[in-house]
Motif scaffolding. Structure first.
Motif, PDB file in Angstrom:
ATOM      1  N   LYS A  18      -2.344  -8.909  -3.366  1.00 13.14           N
ATOM      2  CA  LYS A  18      -3.776  -8.706  -3.588  1.00 13.14           C
ATOM      3  C   LYS A  18      -4.041  -7.671  -4.673  1.00 13.14           C
ATOM      4  O   LYS A  18      -5.188  -7.411  -5.001  1.00 13.14           O
ATOM      5  N   THR A  72     -12.153  -1.063  -2.877  1.00 18.36           N
ATOM      6  CA  THR A  72     -10.724  -1.367  -3.051  1.00 18.36           C
ATOM      7  C   THR A  72     -10.526  -2.299  -4.238  1.00 18.36           C
ATOM      8  O   THR A  72     -11.447  -3.015  -4.644  1.00 18.36           O
ATOM      9  N   ASP A  73      -9.315  -2.266  -4.758  1.00 16.17           N
ATOM     10  CA  ASP A  73      -8.906  -3.233  -5.778  1.00 16.17           C
ATOM     11  C   ASP A  73      -8.064  -4.325  -5.123  1.00 16.17           C
ATOM     12  O   ASP A  73      -7.345  -5.037  -5.799  1.00 16.17           O
ATOM     13  N   CYS A  87       3.078  -2.751  -5.073  1.00 13.55           N
ATOM     14  CA  CYS A  87       1.733  -3.326  -5.247  1.00 13.55           C
ATOM     15  C   CYS A  87       1.228  -3.266  -6.689  1.00 13.55           C
ATOM     16  O   CYS A  87       0.683  -4.220  -7.205  1.00 13.55           O
ATOM     17  N   ARG A 137       0.837  -5.545   4.399  1.00 15.96           N
ATOM     18  CA  ARG A 137       1.150  -4.872   5.672  1.00 15.96           C
ATOM     19  C   ARG A 137       1.952  -5.753   6.603  1.00 15.96           C
ATOM     20  O   ARG A 137       2.651  -5.255   7.478  1.00 15.96           O
TER      21      ARG A 137
HETATM   22  N1  F0G Z   1       0.976  -0.441  -0.064  1.00 12.31           N
HETATM   23  C1  F0G Z   1       0.068   0.074  -0.902  1.00 12.31           C
HETATM   24  C2  F0G Z   1       0.497   1.082  -1.919  1.00 12.31           C
HETATM   25  C3  F0G Z   1      -1.256  -0.349  -0.845  1.00 12.31           C
HETATM   26  O1  F0G Z   1      -2.138   0.168  -1.699  1.00 12.31           O
HETATM   27  C4  F0G Z   1      -1.635  -1.315   0.118  1.00 12.31           C
HETATM   28  C5  F0G Z   1      -3.003  -1.744   0.245  1.00 12.31           C
HETATM   29  C6  F0G Z   1      -0.648  -1.837   0.971  1.00 12.31           C
HETATM   30  C7  F0G Z   1       0.644  -1.373   0.846  1.00 12.31           C
HETATM   31  C8  F0G Z   1      -0.970  -2.867   2.017  1.00 12.31           C
HETATM   32  O2  F0G Z   1      -1.239  -4.093   1.457  1.00 12.31           O
HETATM   33  O3  F0G Z   1      -3.632  -4.547   2.056  1.00 12.31           O
HETATM   34  O4  F0G Z   1      -2.091  -6.387   1.379  1.00 12.31           O
HETATM   35  O5  F0G Z   1      -1.825  -5.288   3.564  1.00 12.31           O
HETATM   36  N2  F0G Z   1      -3.948  -1.139  -0.288  1.00 12.31           N
HETATM   37  C9  F0G Z   1      -5.349  -1.506  -0.271  1.00 12.31           C
HETATM   38  C10 F0G Z   1      -6.135  -0.390  -0.898  1.00 12.31           C
HETATM   39  C11 F0G Z   1      -5.886  -1.943   1.039  1.00 12.31           C
HETATM   40  O6  F0G Z   1      -7.370  -0.430  -0.816  1.00 12.31           O
HETATM   41  O7  F0G Z   1      -5.550   0.495  -1.523  1.00 12.31           O
HETATM   42  P1  F0G Z   1      -2.265  -5.135   2.150  1.00 12.31           P
END
Ligand code: F0G
Length: 459
Positions: A260, A54-55, A220, A105
């Motif tokens: 993140k 993951t990033d 994100c 999330r």
């Molecule tokens: N929306 C998108 C488009 C995401 O890519 C992620 C997380 C989230 C919401 C949720 O955010 O992890 O801070 O609760 N994506 C990570 C991934 C986990 O590996 O693509 P979070």
């Protein structure tokens, strides 16, 4: 004298602090992944050499972010760090209410806890897995309406994350009363890290407005999306990325965010919106689950790191390097004959495992097979985004996902070009034995978000 032009896009930073990598043998890795039930999430990170799982939260923070951390104020209520954070968010996303959360999330859980519920339906270009799960958890349906081109991995299209505006209009005509709001995810992570154009966001906004619906952005990877707009959208070249981001924000009534990703935090997120009533209900839930409204599950120092990270995310030098270095990996894999989603995404390269391993049925999880092989061969950890992640339906049945992908996500500012060259070599070796890779079946799984903890066996 005109500015000289160079072929090599260098990392626009030098290394200030290093973390050792732990070398492992193939034998050690085979034992580790077997013990993990062939689930890459269950590995000890110490057993991973290059971690492209993951990033999210895995990037390197800058000197200035570490300095900002020292500036963090840990007052329970009204910390100055909150106001620094809020103003940095509002500089790009000028919404009335900014509500910090511990990650993306949590913002989704709170938002859909307020606007979701049985009988509701929430459209998106493509819901990320946590967004979908948080919507479905309230009893609502999550619907993906990405354009047709977004489903064809090999088709080059500049904005494969775009929403199918006609399909959205049809949904709102048919079930408008059940739609509490419309989401749009930039970049479209589950669809290959593909950008959404400003033109598409504006068209979506018009449809939402015509039906009296709010539009929320899952933002994100907003900076990468804005860079793609600058590079690819007619009339946008030469603009300041920050202004493009503000134009994206102006299309929407609010946002959910994982700090993140583009904001360069190791943890954090937020929910921002204009609607006073929804914001009040969200804050009530926030206090129940995350914390007081000026810290929302974060330490003051985290809020400061995010505020500083936001200023770095929109740097043109950084974004040029970021997008070019992801494309470097995709181009190299393409030259080897490894099928990838075209064009390369912003934060990741997505291998088309269905095309690479055609002998494995979708419900025997070709993406999982490829991800395990990359780990066993070279200690490279990637992530399946296919039928493991999305195959199980609401009613418990299994359906093949739209695509069987393996994502090589690139943590921000973390790996150098030689790390990526090593990854390319590992992929080359796996390609040579692709026809021998086995399918997998699930031995045990939880009721939701099964990819995190399911255990597998070889078919
Ligand atoms: N929306 C998108 C488009 C995401 O890519 C992620 C997380 C989230 C919401 C949720 O955010 O992890 O801070 O609760 N994506 C990570 C991934 C986990 O590996 O693509 P979070």
């Amino acid at each position: 004298m005109s500015e000289p032009v160079f072929r090599t896009v260098i990392e626009p930073f030098r290394i200030h602090s290093v973390e050792p990598l732990r070398m492992t043998t193939a034998e050690h890795r085979r034992a580790a992944i077997h013990a993990a039930g062939y689930n890459l999430f269950s590995l000890h990170a110490q057993d991973v050499l290059i971690d492209l799982l993951t990033d999210s939260g895995t990037g390197a923070m800058s000197r200035d972010q570490w300095a900002a951390i020292q500036h963090g104020d840990e007052s329970y209520a009204g910390s100055p760090s909150f106001f620094i954070f809020r103003d940095a968010v509002r500089d790009l996303f000028p919404y009335q209410h900014v509500i910090p959360t511990h990650q993306g999330r949590a913002a989704e859980k709170i938002l859909f806890g307020v606007v979701g519920g049985p009988g509701k339906v929430v459209p998106n270009n493509t819901h990320f897995d946590t967004t979908r799960a948080n919507i479905e958890f309230t009893g609502a349906d999550a619907v993906d309406l990405v354009i047709e081109e977004g489903h064809d991995p090999a088709l080059p299209h500049p904005f494969k994350g775009n929403m199918d505006v006609a399909a959205l209009d049809a949904l709102l005509r048919g079930r408008g009363a059940d739609v509490p709001l419309v989401m749009i995810t930039v970049t479209n992570n589950s669809g290959g890290g593909q950008p959404v154009s400003l033109e598409n966001m504006r068209a979506v906004r018009e449809v939402c407005r015509a039906h009296g619906k709010k539009l929320f952005m899952d933002a994100c990877r907003f900076a990468e999306n804005a860079w793609f707009i600058r590079q690819r959208e007619p009339g946008q070249s030469g603009r300041d990325v920050a202004d493009i981001v503000r134009d994206m924000a102006a299309c929407c009534d609010g946002m959910t965010m994982s700090a993140k990703k583009d904001p360069m935090g190791n943890i954090g997120g937020w929910l921002a919106l204009d609607d006073d009533d929804i914001a009040q209900e969200c804050r009530n839930l926030l206090i129940l689950t995350e914390g007081f409204v000026t810290y929302g599950g974060l330490a003051g120092r985290d809020l400061e790191a995010i505020a500083q990270g936001l200023t770095e995310a929109i740097s043109h030098d950084y974004l040029r390097y970021r997008i070019e270095s992801t494309a470097y990996l995709a181009d190299a894999l393409g030259k080897l004959g490894i099928p990838c989603i075209k064009p390369a995404g912003g934060h990741a390269v997505y291998i088309d495992a269905r095309a690479m391993l055609p002998h494995i049925e979708p419900l025997e999880f070709p993406g999982q097979s490829l991800a395990v092989a990359l780990y066993e061969t070279g200690g490279v950890r990637s992530c399946e985004i296919g039928s493991v992640m999305f195959g199980r339906q609401h009613d418990g049945s299994e359906q093949p996902a739209a695509m069987e992908l393996v994502r090589l996500a690139i943590p921000r500012r973390t790996y150098t070009q030689s790390h990526i060259d090593y990854v390319i070599e590992v992929c080359e070796q796996v390609l040579a034995s692709a026809a021998d890779l086995p399918g997998y079946r699930i031995v045990s799984e939880p009721p939701a978000l099964r990819h995190f903890s399911a255990r597998f066996a070889r078919v």
